[in-house]
Design a protein around this motif. Sequence first.
Motif, PDB file in Angstrom:
ATOM      1  N   VAL A  30     -38.831  23.337 -29.520  1.00  0.00           N
ATOM      2  CA  VAL A  30     -37.710  22.650 -30.160  1.00  0.00           C
ATOM      3  C   VAL A  30     -36.418  23.138 -29.527  1.00  0.00           C
ATOM      4  CG1 VAL A  30     -36.512  22.218 -32.340  1.00  0.00           C
ATOM      5  CG2 VAL A  30     -38.990  22.539 -32.329  1.00  0.00           C
ATOM      6  N   VAL A  31     -35.517  22.196 -29.242  1.00  0.00           N
ATOM      7  CA  VAL A  31     -34.209  22.535 -28.688  1.00  0.00           C
ATOM      8  C   VAL A  31     -33.143  21.910 -29.592  1.00  0.00           C
ATOM      9  CG1 VAL A  31     -32.654  22.324 -26.713  1.00  0.00           C
ATOM     10  CG2 VAL A  31     -35.115  22.545 -26.335  1.00  0.00           C
ATOM     11  N   PHE A  32     -32.188  22.719 -30.006  1.00  0.00           N
ATOM     12  CA  PHE A  32     -31.039  22.231 -30.764  1.00  0.00           C
ATOM     13  C   PHE A  32     -29.829  22.280 -29.849  1.00  0.00           C
ATOM     14  CE2 PHE A  32     -33.840  23.992 -34.024  1.00  0.00           C
ATOM     15  CZ  PHE A  32     -33.870  22.954 -34.945  1.00  0.00           C
ATOM     16  N   LEU A  33     -29.170  21.139 -29.669  1.00  0.00           N
ATOM     17  CA  LEU A  33     -27.946  21.083 -28.868  1.00  0.00           C
ATOM     18  C   LEU A  33     -26.828  20.555 -29.752  1.00  0.00           C
ATOM     19  CD1 LEU A  33     -30.315  19.792 -26.500  1.00  0.00           C
ATOM     20  CD2 LEU A  33     -28.537  21.076 -25.374  1.00  0.00           C
ATOM     21  N   GLN A  34     -25.653  21.089 -29.556  1.00  0.00           N
ATOM     22  CA  GLN A  34     -24.515  20.655 -30.361  1.00  0.00           C
ATOM     23  C   GLN A  34     -23.265  20.613 -29.508  1.00  0.00           C
ATOM     24  OE1 GLN A  34     -24.570  23.880 -33.207  1.00  0.00           O
ATOM     25  NE2 GLN A  34     -22.798  24.837 -32.261  1.00  0.00           N
ATOM     26  N   GLY A  35     -22.294  19.879 -29.982  1.00  0.00           N
ATOM     27  CA  GLY A  35     -21.015  19.774 -29.300  1.00  0.00           C
ATOM     28  C   GLY A  35     -20.685  18.328 -28.976  1.00  0.00           C
ATOM     29  N   SER A  36     -19.478  18.109 -28.518  1.00  0.00           N
ATOM     30  CA  SER A  36     -19.026  16.741 -28.248  1.00  0.00           C
ATOM     31  C   SER A  36     -19.854  16.064 -27.164  1.00  0.00           C
ATOM     32  CB  SER A  36     -17.543  16.733 -27.867  1.00  0.00           C
ATOM     33  OG  SER A  36     -17.332  17.539 -26.712  1.00  0.00           O
ATOM     34  N   ASN A  37     -20.464  16.825 -26.265  1.00  0.00           N
ATOM     35  CA  ASN A  37     -21.305  16.237 -25.224  1.00  0.00           C
ATOM     36  C   ASN A  37     -22.653  15.769 -25.748  1.00  0.00           C
ATOM     37  OD1 ASN A  37     -20.024  18.653 -22.982  1.00  0.00           O
ATOM     38  ND2 ASN A  37     -19.562  16.487 -22.938  1.00  0.00           N
ATOM     39  N   PHE A  38     -22.973  16.091 -26.992  1.00  0.00           N
ATOM     40  CA  PHE A  38     -24.268  15.722 -27.562  1.00  0.00           C
ATOM     41  C   PHE A  38     -24.107  14.929 -28.852  1.00  0.00           C
ATOM     42  CE2 PHE A  38     -24.888  19.672 -25.150  1.00  0.00           C
ATOM     43  CZ  PHE A  38     -25.671  19.144 -24.134  1.00  0.00           C
ATOM     44  N   ALA A  39     -22.996  14.219 -28.968  1.00  0.00           N
ATOM     45  CA  ALA A  39     -22.719  13.416 -30.157  1.00  0.00           C
ATOM     46  C   ALA A  39     -23.637  12.193 -30.194  1.00  0.00           C
ATOM     47  CB  ALA A  39     -21.259  12.972 -30.169  1.00  0.00           C
ATOM     48  N   THR A  40     -24.081  11.861 -31.389  1.00  0.00           N
ATOM     49  CA  THR A  40     -24.923  10.674 -31.571  1.00  0.00           C
ATOM     50  C   THR A  40     -24.145   9.534 -32.225  1.00  0.00           C
ATOM     51  OG1 THR A  40     -25.746  11.558 -33.665  1.00  0.00           O
ATOM     52  CG2 THR A  40     -27.051  12.006 -31.687  1.00  0.00           C
ATOM     53  N   SER A  41     -22.896   9.786 -32.562  1.00  0.00           N
ATOM     54  CA  SER A  41     -22.010   8.736 -33.064  1.00  0.00           C
ATOM     55  C   SER A  41     -20.572   9.117 -32.705  1.00  0.00           C
ATOM     56  CB  SER A  41     -22.156   8.559 -34.580  1.00  0.00           C
ATOM     57  OG  SER A  41     -21.811   9.750 -35.244  1.00  0.00           O
ATOM     58  N   THR A  42     -19.728   8.122 -32.600  1.00  0.00           N
ATOM     59  CA  THR A  42     -18.319   8.351 -32.251  1.00  0.00           C
ATOM     60  C   THR A  42     -17.616   9.045 -33.413  1.00  0.00           C
ATOM     61  OG1 THR A  42     -18.316   6.450 -30.784  1.00  0.00           O
ATOM     62  CG2 THR A  42     -16.178   7.171 -31.602  1.00  0.00           C
ATOM     63  N   PHE A  43     -16.743   9.982 -33.101  1.00  0.00           N
ATOM     64  CA  PHE A  43     -15.984  10.663 -34.148  1.00  0.00           C
ATOM     65  C   PHE A  43     -14.575  10.947 -33.642  1.00  0.00           C
ATOM     66  CE2 PHE A  43     -18.016  13.925 -31.645  1.00  0.00           C
ATOM     67  CZ  PHE A  43     -17.114  14.958 -31.581  1.00  0.00           C
ATOM     68  N   PHE A  44     -13.707  11.389 -34.541  1.00  0.00           N
ATOM     69  CA  PHE A  44     -12.317  11.689 -34.222  1.00  0.00           C
ATOM     70  C   PHE A  44     -12.024  13.147 -34.549  1.00  0.00           C
ATOM     71  CE2 PHE A  44     -12.489   7.180 -34.762  1.00  0.00           C
ATOM     72  CZ  PHE A  44     -11.576   6.668 -33.852  1.00  0.00           C
ATOM     73  N   VAL A  45     -11.190  13.759 -33.730  1.00  0.00           N
ATOM     74  CA  VAL A  45     -10.712  15.109 -34.009  1.00  0.00           C
ATOM     75  C   VAL A  45      -9.190  15.080 -34.009  1.00  0.00           C
ATOM     76  CG1 VAL A  45     -12.722  16.289 -33.045  1.00  0.00           C
ATOM     77  CG2 VAL A  45     -10.779  15.798 -31.580  1.00  0.00           C
ATOM     78  N   GLU A  46      -8.610  16.024 -34.718  1.00  0.00           N
ATOM     79  CA  GLU A  46      -7.155  16.087 -34.777  1.00  0.00           C
ATOM     80  C   GLU A  46      -6.657  17.056 -33.719  1.00  0.00           C
ATOM     81  OE1 GLU A  46      -3.588  17.058 -37.937  1.00  0.00           O
ATOM     82  OE2 GLU A  46      -5.551  16.445 -38.685  1.00  0.00           O
ATOM     83  N   ALA A  47      -5.776  16.562 -32.847  1.00  0.00           N
ATOM     84  CA  ALA A  47      -5.167  17.385 -31.813  1.00  0.00           C
ATOM     85  C   ALA A  47      -4.101  18.281 -32.454  1.00  0.00           C
ATOM     86  CB  ALA A  47      -4.544  16.493 -30.744  1.00  0.00           C
ATOM     87  N   PRO A  48      -3.706  19.361 -31.776  1.00  0.00           N
ATOM     88  CA  PRO A  48      -2.676  20.249 -32.323  1.00  0.00           C
ATOM     89  C   PRO A  48      -1.378  19.537 -32.689  1.00  0.00           C
ATOM     90  CG  PRO A  48      -3.726  21.288 -30.441  1.00  0.00           C
ATOM     91  CD  PRO A  48      -4.247  19.875 -30.518  1.00  0.00           C
ATOM     92  N   ASP A  49      -1.068  18.424 -31.997  1.00  0.00           N
ATOM     93  CA  ASP A  49       0.168  17.705 -32.314  1.00  0.00           C
ATOM     94  C   ASP A  49      -0.021  16.670 -33.432  1.00  0.00           C
ATOM     95  OD1 ASP A  49      -1.277  15.685 -31.091  1.00  0.00           O
ATOM     96  OD2 ASP A  49       0.127  15.399 -29.429  1.00  0.00           O
TER      97      ASP A  49
END
Length: 135
Positions: A30-49
Amino acid sequence: MVAGNAIERVHKNIQEFRNLMLDEQHFPYVVFLQGSNFATSTFFVEAPDGRKVRIPHDVGSMNRIDRVTASSFGMEINRNYCRNRLVELDGNIQMLQAASLYFQSDPWPADKMRKILWNVAETSLEILSDSLPEE
């Protein structure tokens, strides 16, 4: 670590484990991968500004899932593949030992990982118990 190095390491580790499991009817890897490179749906993040930045899951320059799924013969992700698959082609049977690859953008909670690993362990034990001699 350079992005490609981790993916290459995953492929190498899966192949090495396959070498050890060649005579088995199960492949509990079993391999668990995480992070924006392994997203299964589009999402939004808030930038510092304060801007909302769209992180798409379906853009090849961002998503690396397809670079890992070769180790599982292109099978669907986020599924238990502990039980080996037999494929017949032109009268020849080939056993596929596919890694169970789990992807998501958010960090994996321990309880979710535990449930997945428990399921793979149960599958593995079922397969092993089927090979025990009957008394």
